[in-house]
Write a protein that holds these residues in place. Structure first.
Motif, PDB file in Angstrom:
ATOM      1  N   ARG A   1      34.364  32.011  69.170  1.00 48.98           N
ATOM      2  CA  ARG A   1      33.816  31.549  67.894  1.00 48.98           C
ATOM      3  C   ARG A   1      34.889  30.835  67.084  1.00 48.98           C
ATOM      4  NH1 ARG A   1      32.319  36.093  66.322  1.00 48.98           N
ATOM      5  NH2 ARG A   1      30.287  36.066  67.351  1.00 48.98           N
ATOM      6  N   ALA A   2      36.103  31.321  67.157  1.00 50.12           N
ATOM      7  CA  ALA A   2      37.205  30.685  66.423  1.00 50.12           C
ATOM      8  C   ALA A   2      37.515  29.309  66.988  1.00 50.12           C
ATOM      9  CB  ALA A   2      38.448  31.571  66.469  1.00 50.12           C
TER      10      ALA A   2
ATOM     11  N   LEU B   1      46.633  40.475  67.182  1.00 50.09           N
ATOM     12  CA  LEU B   1      47.886  40.484  66.418  1.00 50.09           C
ATOM     13  C   LEU B   1      47.667  39.933  65.024  1.00 50.09           C
ATOM     14  CD1 LEU B   1      50.994  40.608  66.054  1.00 50.09           C
ATOM     15  CD2 LEU B   1      51.092  38.346  67.148  1.00 50.09           C
ATOM     16  N   PHE B   2      47.030  38.771  64.932  1.00 57.71           N
ATOM     17  CA  PHE B   2      46.801  38.163  63.627  1.00 57.71           C
ATOM     18  C   PHE B   2      45.921  39.049  62.743  1.00 57.71           C
ATOM     19  CE2 PHE B   2      47.504  33.551  65.279  1.00 57.71           C
ATOM     20  CZ  PHE B   2      48.871  33.760  65.241  1.00 57.71           C
ATOM     21  N   SER B   3      44.947  39.699  63.339  1.00 55.81           N
ATOM     22  CA  SER B   3      44.084  40.608  62.571  1.00 55.81           C
ATOM     23  C   SER B   3      44.905  41.738  61.964  1.00 55.81           C
ATOM     24  CB  SER B   3      42.981  41.188  63.463  1.00 55.81           C
ATOM     25  OG  SER B   3      42.125  40.181  63.941  1.00 55.81           O
ATOM     26  N   ALA B   4      45.845  42.274  62.736  1.00 62.00           N
ATOM     27  CA  ALA B   4      46.686  43.365  62.244  1.00 62.00           C
ATOM     28  C   ALA B   4      47.649  42.879  61.165  1.00 62.00           C
ATOM     29  CB  ALA B   4      47.453  43.981  63.409  1.00 62.00           C
TER      30      ALA B   4
ATOM     31  N   ALA C   1      43.083  30.691  65.723  1.00 63.42           N
ATOM     32  CA  ALA C   1      43.203  32.143  65.822  1.00 63.42           C
ATOM     33  C   ALA C   1      43.613  32.761  64.491  1.00 63.42           C
ATOM     34  CB  ALA C   1      44.212  32.511  66.908  1.00 63.42           C
ATOM     35  N   SER C   2      44.515  32.112  63.781  1.00 64.19           N
ATOM     36  CA  SER C   2      44.987  32.669  62.511  1.00 64.19           C
ATOM     37  C   SER C   2      43.953  32.521  61.410  1.00 64.19           C
ATOM     38  CB  SER C   2      46.304  32.012  62.100  1.00 64.19           C
ATOM     39  OG  SER C   2      46.151  30.615  61.937  1.00 64.19           O
ATOM     40  N   MET C   3      43.348  31.336  61.319  1.00 63.06           N
ATOM     41  CA  MET C   3      42.395  31.118  60.244  1.00 63.06           C
ATOM     42  C   MET C   3      41.097  31.890  60.452  1.00 63.06           C
ATOM     43  SD  MET C   3      44.067  29.472  58.106  1.00 63.06           S
ATOM     44  CE  MET C   3      42.721  29.261  56.952  1.00 63.06           C
TER      45      MET C   3
END
Length: 612
Positions: free
Chosen positions: A346-347, A364-367, A478-480
């Motif tokens: 989806r990202a 990782l980014f979620s954490a 992934a980050s956004m």
């Protein structure tokens, strides 16, 4: 950092199109969880989702200025790191600025310099301006392509968005993928300007795209150019250090919590060390985060490409730099979770197929996002300084193909996982060859430049103008997707321009990769990191993960009607599932991951695949 979208229609008044605009804007809620806004006037409609970083109360968008000749409105994504200097310049020139945000600086910069505002900006950005004075939409993207921006011409205007999903939310855009889109998915090359989706284009890095009643015009304001390098080694190393100090200092500016992503490699360690020292001068402790895998210490097996685990080096850097460090430890269940796979697709809007590498980055980014809103990353240092093993491989140096593909027979990855009929239609070998020829045509040669030096310049150019864009797109999406802004100091165009033109002998003066970066920052780093060889982004070696992927692939095979088998070779997948030879296990795992990604993408997006 934000998500932007919009619609220009010269044949209609978009006042009644607000519901569609809001639907387009909503697709990017994860890019901008803090605020949203829309602006509609006549032929133009702009939408914005905001991740508040600088001037939290004053940077709301869309932002507009009323002039006697018409309104000028802006939607902006990214950061302008020299906005303070530009703000002072604009004030001297008589502009009235009501906020301290970089968004307002960019808007007034456009009023002052027009489309040439892009040349004044140092940063990562993608923005669109509706200029009501001349009924024109102006779209601008940063030099290295750190921030994404796509557009879709229509019969009477254009749709645009930070991500394809925003454009696809408009009924005028067809959810379809043709042969060239599939080629981009599976060839592992990145063609500038080409999007996966039919009818859609990408605003190329370093360009301005203007859309008016007379059509679309594309102008390039920056490209990677060849120039003589006259500095000696000592001066060159000192210049790299000065640039890094300035870049990191600028990119630490934020009104929200910041951190670094630390892998224990030279790139991220250097940034962490510089950032930690800068913040300690103001009494602030830098936070740092690293990714690791449950059981990695027990499961780790050294390979040709990865000789050591990251964790010991990460901890050496964190201790020496005094960071408040956290290891984000991921288990195989989370990496293999179908929900994680769906979030990644989806990202990205496409089944990119990097398997656990994508899953771990998302997790990782979620954490990290639970603690920080801005993170500095070492992404792109390998492309800038010559960190990949391909730079040192004589076979790759002589190969007339993309260096990251040169180790494979025929200059491209084996395509045995594709349906045979589709593979013939795609003709990926020819596609890669044509793309390579177009790419190297942009490499300028200095008078008197040796054949070796020109070969090395060509490899650098390909990494900096093609490969790096794959990584930057992955990082941004992934980050956004979790509302985290990741900044990439090594993509500052001043550093890129300078190091690109340093002769190869000087870039590798100590006989190793990234000599200049090591020389410029060794005094800040533990000796273990200074001595460490290049190690890629980590991948789990837990057998449980591979077993889960194999089981999921076996379940996929149980449904022969799954549309994925119009793309993936069903017999090849079955052979991989049944294989017991441990030597083929890595390749089989990649095939499992790719097949599962494509299958889920087809179910989620329901694209019309056209192969004629």
């Amino acid at each position: 950092m934000c998500g932007i979208t919009g619609w220009v229609s010269f044949e209609r008044d978009l006042g009644e199109a607000l519901p569609t605009l809001e639907a387009m804007t909503l697709t990017m809620a994860r890019r901008g969880p803090d605020d949203h806004g829309t602006w509609v006037a006549g032929h133009a409609a702009l939408g914005h989702r905001r991740l508040a970083i600088i001037d939290l109360p004053g940077g709301r968008q869309p932002m507009s200025v009323r002039t006697p000749e018409g309104d000028v409105a802006l939607v902006y994504s990214g950061e302008t790191y020299n906005f303070a200097e530009l703000r002072r310049e604009l004030l001297r020139r008589g502009h009235t600025l009501r906020t301290t945000s970089d968004t307002e600086v960019v808007l007034h910069g456009y009023l002052e310099w027009g489309e040439a505002v892009a040349e004044h900006l140092n940063g990562m950005f993608a923005f669109a301006i509706w200029d009501g004075r001349r009924d024109t939409l102006v779209m601008v993207r940063d030099r290295m392509g750190v921030k994404p921006l796509f557009y879709h011409p229509t019969s009477d205007g254009v749709l645009f968005g930070s991500e394809p999903k925003a454009i696809l939310a408009n009924p005028l855009a067809e959810t379809a993928v043709g042969l060239d889109g599939l080629r981009e998915l599976f060839a592992f090359v990145r063609t500038p300007g080409l999007a996966i989706w039919k009818g859609m284009r990408e605003v190329e890095p370093g360009t301005v795209v203007s859309v008016g009643r007379d059509g679309i015009r594309v102008d390039r304001y920056w490209s990677l150019r060849t120039a003589p390098h006259t500095d000696d080694r000592e001066t060159t190393v000192a210049r790299v250090r000065d640039l890094l100090e300035d870049i990191v200092g600028r990119q630490l500016v934020a009104d929200v919590p910041r951190c670094t992503l630390l892998s224990g490699g030279l790139d991220s360690s250097a940034l962490t060390a510089i950032a930690a020292r800068r913040l300690s001068g103001t009494g602030e402790t830098l936070r740092s985060f690293a990714v690791d895998f449950a059981g990695q210490e027990e499961n780790f097996v050294a390979t040709e490409h990865r000789a050591t685990r990251d964790a010991p080096y990460v901890h050496d850097v964190a201790k020496l730099s005094g960071t408040d460090h956290e290891d984000v430890v991921l288990g195989s269940a989370a990496l293999a979770d179908p929900g994680t796979r769906a979030a990644v697709i989806r990202a990205r809007d496409t089944p990119v197929g990097l398997g656990d590498l994508d899953a771990s980055l998302h997790l990782l980014f979620s954490a990290v996002r639970r603690h920080s809103t801005v993170a500095l990353s070492g992404e792109s240092a390998d492309e800038v300084f010559g960190g990949y093993r391909q730079f040192f491989d004589p076979k790759v140096r002589q190969a007339d193909t993309f260096p990251w593909l040169a180790s494979f027979a025929g200059g491209s990855r084996p395509r045995t996982f594709l349906d045979p009929g589709l593979s013939r239609a795609l003709d990926l070998g020819r596609y890669i060859g044509d793309a390579y020829g177009t790419a190297v045509a942009g490499v300028e040669r200095l008078d008197g430049e040796s054949d070796l030096e020109h070969r090395m310049r060509r490899i650098s150019y390909l990494y900096l103008t093609r490969f790096v864009r794959v990584l930057l797109d992955r990082k941004d999406r992934a980050s956004m997707a979790v509302g985290l802004e990741v900044r990439v100091p090594f993509c500052d165009h001043r550093l890129v321009e300078y190091v690109y033109n340093v002769p190869w002998a000087l870039k590798s003066y100590d006989g190793r990769e990234k000599s200049l970066l090591r020389g410029a920052t060794a005094d800040l780093l533990p000796q273990s990191v200074v001595d460490r060889t290049k190690s890629p982004y980590p991948s789990t070696q837990d057998p449980a993960y591979t077993a889960t992927m194999r089981g999921n692939a076996r379940d996929l095979l149980a449904d022969p009607a799954d549309p994925v088998f119009g793309i993936i070779d069903r017999d090849g997948l079955r052979r991989a599932v049944d294989a017991t030879d441990p030597r083929v296990a890595p390749l089989a795992r990649r095939l499992f991951e790719r097949a599962l990604d494509v299958s889920l993408w087809l179910r989620m997006y329901k694209p019309v695949i056209t192969t004629s």
